[in-house]
Design a protein around this motif. Structure first.
Motif, PDB file in Angstrom:
ATOM      1  N   TYR A 172      70.733 -34.975 -94.429  1.00 13.25           N
ATOM      2  CA  TYR A 172      72.102 -35.335 -94.798  1.00 13.25           C
ATOM      3  C   TYR A 172      72.370 -35.121 -96.280  1.00 13.25           C
ATOM      4  CZ  TYR A 172      69.789 -39.536 -96.564  1.00 13.25           C
ATOM      5  OH  TYR A 172      68.975 -40.394 -97.256  1.00 13.25           O
ATOM      6  N   LEU A 173      73.641 -35.116 -96.614  1.00 13.74           N
ATOM      7  CA  LEU A 173      74.094 -35.220 -97.991  1.00 13.74           C
ATOM      8  C   LEU A 173      74.794 -36.556 -98.143  1.00 13.74           C
ATOM      9  CD1 LEU A 173      75.615 -31.664 -98.677  1.00 13.74           C
ATOM     10  CD2 LEU A 173      73.370 -32.530 -99.378  1.00 13.74           C
ATOM     11  N   ALA A 174      74.495 -37.266 -99.225  1.00  9.04           N
ATOM     12  CA  ALA A 174      75.110 -38.566 -99.471  1.00  9.04           C
ATOM     13  C   ALA A 174      75.595 -38.633-100.904  1.00  9.04           C
ATOM     14  CB  ALA A 174      74.118 -39.699 -99.203  1.00  9.04           C
ATOM     15  N   LEU A 175      76.624 -39.427-101.104  1.00  8.65           N
ATOM     16  CA  LEU A 175      77.181 -39.626-102.438  1.00  8.65           C
ATOM     17  C   LEU A 175      76.916 -41.070-102.842  1.00  8.65           C
ATOM     18  CD1 LEU A 175      78.833 -38.260-104.680  1.00  8.65           C
ATOM     19  CD2 LEU A 175      80.907 -39.018-103.518  1.00  8.65           C
ATOM     20  N   SER A 176      75.864 -41.260-103.663  1.00  9.94           N
ATOM     21  CA  SER A 176      75.527 -42.611-104.111  1.00  9.94           C
ATOM     22  C   SER A 176      75.674 -42.749-105.618  1.00  9.94           C
ATOM     23  CB  SER A 176      74.120 -43.000-103.662  1.00  9.94           C
ATOM     24  OG  SER A 176      73.204 -41.971-103.915  1.00  9.94           O
ATOM     25  N   SER A 177      75.247 -41.738-106.366  1.00 10.17           N
ATOM     26  CA  SER A 177      75.543 -41.645-107.797  1.00 10.17           C
ATOM     27  C   SER A 177      76.038 -40.225-108.059  1.00 10.17           C
ATOM     28  CB  SER A 177      74.318 -41.985-108.642  1.00 10.17           C
ATOM     29  OG  SER A 177      73.184 -41.240-108.240  1.00 10.17           O
ATOM     30  N   GLU A 178      75.292 -39.260-107.520  1.00 10.88           N
ATOM     31  CA  GLU A 178      75.756 -37.889-107.428  1.00 10.88           C
ATOM     32  C   GLU A 178      75.445 -37.442-106.002  1.00 10.88           C
ATOM     33  OE1 GLU A 178      73.783 -38.226-110.717  1.00 10.88           O
ATOM     34  OE2 GLU A 178      72.461 -39.170-109.305  1.00 10.88           O
ATOM     35  N   LYS A 224      67.409 -40.416 -86.679  1.00 14.67           N
ATOM     36  CA  LYS A 224      68.770 -40.541 -86.159  1.00 14.67           C
ATOM     37  C   LYS A 224      69.106 -41.998 -85.848  1.00 14.67           C
ATOM     38  CE  LYS A 224      71.908 -38.654 -82.663  1.00 14.67           C
ATOM     39  NZ  LYS A 224      72.020 -37.776 -81.468  1.00 14.67           N
ATOM     40  N   THR A 225      68.101 -42.761 -85.411  1.00 10.63           N
ATOM     41  CA  THR A 225      68.326 -44.169 -85.069  1.00 10.63           C
ATOM     42  C   THR A 225      68.664 -45.010 -86.297  1.00 10.63           C
ATOM     43  OG1 THR A 225      65.946 -44.591 -85.236  1.00 10.63           O
ATOM     44  CG2 THR A 225      66.829 -44.097 -83.043  1.00 10.63           C
ATOM     45  N   GLN A 226      68.410 -44.459 -87.506  1.00  9.60           N
ATOM     46  CA  GLN A 226      68.664 -45.210 -88.740  1.00  9.60           C
ATOM     47  C   GLN A 226      70.010 -44.860 -89.381  1.00  9.60           C
ATOM     48  OE1 GLN A 226      66.576 -47.796 -90.017  1.00  9.60           O
ATOM     49  NE2 GLN A 226      66.049 -47.496 -87.868  1.00  9.60           N
ATOM     50  N   VAL A 227      70.851 -44.125 -88.649  1.00 12.83           N
ATOM     51  CA  VAL A 227      72.216 -43.852 -89.127  1.00 12.83           C
ATOM     52  C   VAL A 227      73.126 -44.967 -88.643  1.00 12.83           C
ATOM     53  CG1 VAL A 227      74.184 -42.287 -88.854  1.00 12.83           C
ATOM     54  CG2 VAL A 227      71.892 -41.345 -89.167  1.00 12.83           C
ATOM     55  N   PRO A 228      73.952 -45.588 -89.520  1.00 17.37           N
ATOM     56  CA  PRO A 228      74.123 -45.340 -90.955  1.00 17.37           C
ATOM     57  C   PRO A 228      73.290 -46.271 -91.859  1.00 17.37           C
ATOM     58  CG  PRO A 228      75.851 -46.801 -90.213  1.00 17.37           C
ATOM     59  CD  PRO A 228      74.969 -46.554 -89.008  1.00 17.37           C
ATOM     60  N   THR A 229      72.321 -46.992 -91.257  1.00 18.28           N
ATOM     61  CA  THR A 229      71.556 -47.976 -92.035  1.00 18.28           C
ATOM     62  C   THR A 229      70.927 -47.374 -93.280  1.00 18.28           C
ATOM     63  OG1 THR A 229      71.069 -49.200 -90.010  1.00 18.28           O
ATOM     64  CG2 THR A 229      69.677 -49.653 -91.919  1.00 18.28           C
ATOM     65  N   ARG A 230      70.360 -46.177 -93.140  1.00 16.72           N
ATOM     66  CA  ARG A 230      69.703 -45.532 -94.277  1.00 16.72           C
ATOM     67  C   ARG A 230      70.681 -45.331 -95.431  1.00 16.72           C
ATOM     68  NH1 ARG A 230      66.261 -44.957 -98.015  1.00 16.72           N
ATOM     69  NH2 ARG A 230      65.829 -42.860 -98.726  1.00 16.72           N
ATOM     70  N   TRP A 231      71.897 -44.917 -95.108  1.00 17.75           N
ATOM     71  CA  TRP A 231      72.888 -44.655 -96.156  1.00 17.75           C
ATOM     72  C   TRP A 231      73.345 -45.952 -96.816  1.00 17.75           C
ATOM     73  CZ3 TRP A 231      75.643 -41.338 -91.983  1.00 17.75           C
ATOM     74  CH2 TRP A 231      74.882 -40.171 -91.759  1.00 17.75           C
ATOM     75  N   ILE A 232      73.470 -46.990 -96.020  1.00 20.85           N
ATOM     76  CA  ILE A 232      73.817 -48.300 -96.580  1.00 20.85           C
ATOM     77  C   ILE A 232      72.720 -48.762 -97.540  1.00 20.85           C
ATOM     78  CG2 ILE A 232      74.161 -50.737 -96.018  1.00 20.85           C
ATOM     79  CD1 ILE A 232      75.363 -49.785 -93.321  1.00 20.85           C
ATOM     80  N   ASP A 233      71.458 -48.610 -97.117  1.00 19.49           N
ATOM     81  CA  ASP A 233      70.332 -49.096 -97.924  1.00 19.49           C
ATOM     82  C   ASP A 233      70.241 -48.403 -99.282  1.00 19.49           C
ATOM     83  OD1 ASP A 233      69.622 -50.878 -95.971  1.00 19.49           O
ATOM     84  OD2 ASP A 233      67.916 -49.720 -95.214  1.00 19.49           O
ATOM     85  N   GLN A 234      70.732 -47.192 -99.379  1.00 20.69           N
ATOM     86  CA  GLN A 234      70.679 -46.500-100.667  1.00 20.69           C
ATOM     87  C   GLN A 234      71.994 -46.599-101.432  1.00 20.69           C
ATOM     88  OE1 GLN A 234      71.395 -41.841 -99.370  1.00 20.69           O
ATOM     89  NE2 GLN A 234      69.350 -42.684 -99.332  1.00 20.69           N
ATOM     90  N   GLY A 235      72.949 -47.363-100.905  1.00 20.36           N
ATOM     91  CA  GLY A 235      74.196 -47.593-101.619  1.00 20.36           C
ATOM     92  C   GLY A 235      75.128 -46.408-101.639  1.00 20.36           C
ATOM     93  N   ILE A 248      82.439 -37.683 -91.505  1.00 14.34           N
ATOM     94  CA  ILE A 248      82.054 -38.308 -92.768  1.00 14.34           C
ATOM     95  C   ILE A 248      81.968 -39.812 -92.557  1.00 14.34           C
ATOM     96  CG2 ILE A 248      82.793 -38.859 -95.112  1.00 14.34           C
ATOM     97  CD1 ILE A 248      82.152 -36.090 -95.274  1.00 14.34           C
ATOM     98  N   TYR A 249      80.835 -40.385 -92.907  1.00 12.22           N
ATOM     99  CA  TYR A 249      80.710 -41.846 -92.913  1.00 12.22           C
ATOM    100  C   TYR A 249      81.151 -42.363 -94.274  1.00 12.22           C
ATOM    101  CZ  TYR A 249      78.091 -42.525 -88.546  1.00 12.22           C
ATOM    102  OH  TYR A 249      77.700 -42.607 -87.228  1.00 12.22           O
TER     103      TYR A 249
END
Length: 264
Positions: A108-114, A122-133, A205-206
């Motif tokens: 994935y691509l995520a926007l946390s700082s950049e 897959k089972t950790q979506v969206p938990t992984r993104w939440i955990d990294q802010g 987009i989440y």
């Protein structure tokens, strides 16, 4: 009220805003309800998340012996490209590694700082993104095992960071970026082995909304082993961090295995 127990990463519920919970053996605490209130932490001791012994924590909530023996913290966890279960080769325990590695993974691509690239089951979506802010995230490819996700991430690290700048994330100093535009660019950068899994039509987009009253201008990290008593007014929760009025931030994830007493 007083709570006591071993710190483990905060459990979350996806919503607007995200709900955060500290879960202990015999109780749990909904942290959203404590916004704008004072919380006191007292460091009591240690308890390894693997063996349960009261031994000093080495890394990731594990004591030294467990960190170097448990399959749950093998090198392939942090470096998915080192996964070998798809070849039938064990790192520490093939049964465990097969269960974790041989399941669908998302790059994935995520926007946390950049804009950053990352890998998660897959089972950790969206938990992984939440955990990294992360503020936003989009899947690039879904692949059938961790190894393929890992080699994809390695290739894309030539173009994106794989780390979050936690100070920028916690002061809301975040790049404005169009993740779908970046997703369109990555197709030419993917390894040949995963090209069949790329679908440019998948554009979901989440968006994550965190329970933060306001962001501090500067932040300082709390280490309970060095500062065993701390009290502060909670003004926000983001990623796995508690944010306090004086700019102190407390990373619950990096404090796993610490036994604490919490007064609210």
């Amino acid at each position: 009220m007083t709570y006591e127990g071993v710190l483990t990463k905060m459990q979350t519920e996806f919503g607007n805003p995200i709900q955060y919970y500290l879960v202990f053996e015999n109780s749990f605490l909904n942290l959203n309800q404590l916004l704008n209130k004072k919380i006191a932490f007292n460091f009591v001791g240690y308890q390894c998340l693997n063996c349960g012994k009261k031994k000093k924590i080495f890394r990731q909530g594990f004591c030294y012996d467990c960190f170097y023996s448990s399959p749950a913290v093998g090198d392939w966890i942090m470096k998915p490209e080192l996964s070998t279960a798809h070849l039938g080769i064990a790192d520490r325990n093939l049964d465990y590694e097969s269960k974790v590695q041989l399941q669908p993974h998302i790059v994935y691509l995520a926007l946390s700082s950049e804009v950053k690239v990352g890998v998660t089951r897959k089972t950790q979506v969206p938990t992984r993104w939440i955990d990294q802010g992360a503020e936003k995230a989009v899947a690039i490819v879904e692949v059938p095992n961790r190894y393929l996700a890992g080699i994809t991430e390695v290739q894309l690290k030539d173009h994106f960071s794989d780390k979050t700048n936690w100070r920028k994330m916690l002061t809301n100093d975040i790049l404005i970026a169009d993740l779908l535009q970046y997703k369109r660019k990555v197709e030419s950068w993917l390894p040949n082995e995963v090209m069949e899994f790329f679908n440019p039509e998948h554009i979901d987009i989440y968006e994550m909304h965190y329970p933060v009253l306001y962001y501090p201008k500067k932040v300082n990290s709390l280490n309970l082993e060095k500062t065993p008593v701390f009290e502060g007014k909670l003004i926000g929760i983001k990623g796995q961090y508690l944010i306090f009025e004086d700019g102190t931030v407390f990373n619950i994830r990096s404090s796993e295995g610490l036994v604490v007493n919490i007064n609210v």
